[in-house]
Design an enzyme around this catalytic site. Structure first.
Site, mmCIF file in Angstrom:
data_model
loop_
_atom_site.group_PDB
_atom_site.id
_atom_site.type_symbol
_atom_site.label_atom_id
_atom_site.label_comp_id
_atom_site.label_asym_id
_atom_site.label_seq_id
_atom_site.Cartn_x
_atom_site.Cartn_y
_atom_site.Cartn_z
ATOM 1 N N LYS A 166 0.850 -1.204 0.000
ATOM 2 C CA LYS A 166 0.000 0.000 0.000
ATOM 3 C C LYS A 166 0.880 1.246 0.000
ATOM 4 O O LYS A 166 0.610 2.208 -0.722
ATOM 5 C CB LYS A 166 -0.940 -0.009 1.223
ATOM 6 C CG LYS A 166 -2.058 -1.031 1.099
ATOM 7 C CD LYS A 166 -2.824 -1.237 2.395
ATOM 8 C CE LYS A 166 -3.780 -2.434 2.267
ATOM 9 N NZ LYS A 166 -4.441 -2.787 3.539
ATOM 10 N N GLN B 33 -4.692 -1.209 9.839
ATOM 11 C CA GLN B 33 -4.608 -2.530 9.194
ATOM 12 C C GLN B 33 -5.253 -3.607 10.078
ATOM 13 O O GLN B 33 -4.949 -3.716 11.266
ATOM 14 C CB GLN B 33 -3.129 -2.865 8.928
ATOM 15 C CG GLN B 33 -2.904 -4.176 8.207
ATOM 16 C CD GLN B 33 -3.403 -4.176 6.756
ATOM 17 O OE1 GLN B 33 -3.288 -3.179 6.049
ATOM 18 N NE2 GLN B 33 -3.951 -5.288 6.319
ATOM 19 N N ASP C 150 -10.896 2.813 4.517
ATOM 20 C CA ASP C 150 -11.386 1.448 4.305
ATOM 21 C C ASP C 150 -12.912 1.369 4.300
ATOM 22 O O ASP C 150 -13.481 0.298 4.065
ATOM 23 C CB ASP C 150 -10.846 0.511 5.399
ATOM 24 C CG ASP C 150 -9.541 -0.158 4.981
ATOM 25 O OD1 ASP C 150 -9.289 -0.256 3.764
ATOM 26 O OD2 ASP C 150 -8.782 -0.577 5.874
#
Ligand code: NAP
Length: 284
Positions: free
Chosen positions: A49, A93, A116
């Protein structure tokens, strides 16, 4: 005849180039990630990422915290990032160590920085048909289907998996595209009876070969989201034999994976626009 490959790497490169151009236009855009602990798979995802974000011109902030980080300290870190003007988009994460309540962390995120799309406000807006920030894998799946001109309107779509990060948002986007959607999960009876009816089949379970060739409707568009590390390397959830039955299929690797990263960058850009506009902008 073998199915046409829906090439996620090619489409992802186009998306990333477009994002890079828009980032240049906006000037400084900051993406912060938080990795708690040392899960090897998470380390790989975070590295990819960051590489993709840096290549697209984002300013990246890479926070690493020990697995022993307390719930309270992670919430404080999120709160600090929420208030930090240098952070446009924030990603924590997953999975988090077992002692940390992931749902509480999702609720603590500023919804406008929630790259997200996991904050209940963003998940709720999607469920109501007013998408704001949508989990990147789901966005990437729809983008691939559209790129390959898969007819969604009126199509029978089956999604296997109901996670908040993949299955549910994908089913909701397919519904918004006027497909007739069935979501299957671990308690579904006779999975094959559902999958054989699917014009569009999305498989997001995490189990190699949960879908075999005989479970695929001839000519169907099959999206294999699974990423399973096996002795023979990275494999998806769909048995390779399905290539001879499907009309279109995504490879693993090189299908949904690259699209997830590209669409994550798109989401980060969206978050940056929210901040500059001082409001949520519905996703198109
Ligand atoms: P998850 O949270 O573990 O969800 C898995 C889903 O599969 C659950 O809804 C579960 O049902 C369902 N399931 C389990 N066994 C089943 C069975 N026998 N029959 C039917 N459904 C079954 O996983 P996830 O985060 O959604 O990820 C799924 C897979 O996609 C994993 O391999 C992951 O690594 C991969 N992934 C790939 C990308 C990418 O970019 N390519 C991104 C994200 C995830 P219940 O709800 O009933 O338990």
């Amino acid at each position: 005849m073998a199915a046409t490959t829906m090439d996620g790497a090619v489409l992802a490169a186009k998306v990333r180039a477009r994002v890079a151009e828009e980032v240049r236009g906006l000037g400084d855009v900051g993406l912060m990630t938080v990795l708690v602990g040392e899960d090897p798979a998470s380390e790989i995802y975070i590295r990819r990422k960051h590489e993709a974000a840096a290549a697209a011109g984002f300013r990246t902030i890479d926070r690493r915290e020990p697995a022993s980080l307390s719930d309270a300290d992670l919430l404080a870190l999120v709160d600090e990032a929420n208030r930090d003007d240098a952070v446009d988009a924030l990603l924590v994460q997953l999975p988090l160590p077992g002692h940390i309540d992931e749902e509480r962390v999702a609720r603590a995120l500023d919804p406008a920085k929630d790259v997200d799309g996991l904050h209940p406000l963003n998940a709720g807006e999607l469920a109501l048909g007013r998408p704001t920030v949508v989990p990147a894998t789901a966005v990437g799946i729809l983008a691939l289907l559209r790129e390959y001109e898969v007819e969604l309107e009126g199509a029978r779509a089956v999604v296997i998996g109901r996670s908040a990060i993949v299955g549910k948002p994908t089913a909701q986007l397919l519904l918004a595209a006027n497909a007739t959607v069935t979501t299957c999960h671990s308690r579904t009876r006779d999975l094959a009876a559902h999958t054989r009816e699917a014009d569009v089949l999305v498989v997001a379970v995490g189990r190699p070969a949960i879908v075999t060739a005989d479970m695929v409707k001839p000519g169907a568009a099959v999206v294999d989201v699974g990423m399973n590390r096996t002795e023979s390397g990275l494999v998806g959830d769909v048995d390779p034999g399905a290539v001879d039955v499907a009309g279109l299929i995504t490879p693993v690797p090189g299908g949904v994976g690259p699209m997830t990263i590209a669409c994550l960058l798109e989401n980060a850009l969206r978050c940056a626009r929210f901040r500059r506009a001082g409001a949520f902008i519905p996703a198109s």
